[in-house]
Design a protein around this motif. Structure first.
Motif, PDB file in Angstrom:
ATOM      1  N   TRP A  73       0.868  -1.189   0.000  1.00 23.01           N
ATOM      2  CA  TRP A  73       0.000   0.000   0.000  1.00 23.01           C
ATOM      3  C   TRP A  73       0.896   1.228   0.000  1.00 23.01           C
ATOM      4  N   GLU A  75       0.396   4.088  -1.000  1.00 23.18           N
ATOM      5  CA  GLU A  75      -0.316   5.312  -0.596  1.00 23.18           C
ATOM      6  C   GLU A  75      -0.365   5.474   0.920  1.00 23.18           C
ATOM      7  N   PHE A  76      -0.137   4.381   1.646  1.00 25.82           N
ATOM      8  CA  PHE A  76      -0.097   4.444   3.110  1.00 25.82           C
ATOM      9  C   PHE A  76       1.314   4.140   3.658  1.00 25.82           C
ATOM     10  N   MET A  78       2.936   1.296   3.589  1.00 28.84           N
ATOM     11  CA  MET A  78       2.973   0.054   4.361  1.00 28.84           C
ATOM     12  C   MET A  78       2.613  -1.175   3.529  1.00 28.84           C
TER      13      MET A  78
ATOM     14  N   GLN B   3      -9.584   5.888   0.855  1.00 26.96           N
ATOM     15  CA  GLN B   3      -9.477   6.344   2.239  1.00 26.96           C
ATOM     16  C   GLN B   3      -8.153   7.080   2.401  1.00 26.96           C
ATOM     17  N   SER B   4      -8.134   8.032   3.347  1.00 29.45           N
ATOM     18  CA  SER B   4      -6.886   8.745   3.593  1.00 29.45           C
ATOM     19  C   SER B   4      -6.017   8.025   4.622  1.00 29.45           C
ATOM     20  N   ILE B   5      -6.604   7.080   5.346  1.00 30.80           N
ATOM     21  CA  ILE B   5      -5.795   6.262   6.249  1.00 30.80           C
ATOM     22  C   ILE B   5      -6.090   4.791   5.972  1.00 30.80           C
ATOM     23  N   TYR B   6      -5.099   3.952   6.263  1.00 31.88           N
ATOM     24  CA  TYR B   6      -5.260   2.516   6.039  1.00 31.88           C
ATOM     25  C   TYR B   6      -6.252   1.954   7.043  1.00 31.88           C
ATOM     26  N   PHE B  88     -10.033  -1.780   2.341  1.00 30.56           N
ATOM     27  CA  PHE B  88      -9.579  -0.534   1.711  1.00 30.56           C
ATOM     28  C   PHE B  88     -10.752   0.362   1.306  1.00 30.56           C
TER      29      PHE B  88
END
Lengths: 119, 119
Positions: A73, A75-76, A78, B3-6, B88
């Motif tokens: 991921w 974008e995160f 991780m 999403q902006s966070i995982y 996700f």
């Protein structure tokens, strides 16, 4: 000679953070995994490398000894990573830990979660 | 919209006993998994089905949502099975449990070990 009873193998299930460029580079991951499979004397019987539009990828490698999987991921920053080797013919516990440690090193990763399951 | 966070997804890791004929029948497993993937609206991006000389098989299915894996041991009357779906875009927690329960039913299995990991 096959064992007469099933011997559980070690499965390490983890989440780690890593540099974005490695989380986008499925070719790098493949070279890393193939190198480790060779060094540890494991046998690959199939694999899937799939890249997603947002830059992440999934890699799953089937081994005679079980499997390795990673879902990245970028974008995160991780990935979720796991490695599972049965101990059918040999005790592969230390090979699981060696594969895990080398993957963490190869990804310059910071492990945020790591669980060991004997199964 | 991503999403902006995982958001962690649910990973169920299990061991079960099941009838030997199902543990030898990779075609049956493939039909079961493909049916579930369709019913649950999951998306397959690759797969490995590999049969071993002693009659067992390994199946690993890569999904946009993560993966499913099974390693069967007919000589021991058992299998290791896991299903992991990221959350996700949507919360897939109940789909993981539905996939797990339907696999257990499809294999007429007795679950000897089952762990849920949010990752």
């Amino acid at each position: 000679m096959p064992q007469s009873i099933y011997k559980p193998g070690l499965h390490i299930v983890s989440t780690f953070s890593a540099p974005v460029e490695l989380l986008r580079d499925a070719v790098y991951c493949r070279e890393l995994f193939d190198g480790l499979i060779g060094e540890l004397g494991l046998v690959k019987v199939g694999e899937v490398y799939h890249s997603f539009p947002q830059g992440g990828y999934t890699a799953i490698v089937a081994l005679t000894e079980s499997h390795v999987s990673i879902h990245t991921w970028p974008e995160f920053g991780m990935a979720t990573f796991d490695v599972f080797l049965s101990s059918f013919m040999n005790d592969n516990t230390e090979k699981v830990r060696a594969f895990f440690d080398a993957t963490v090193a190869g990804f310059r990763a910071t492990v945020t979660n790591r669980q060991e399951i004997m199964r």
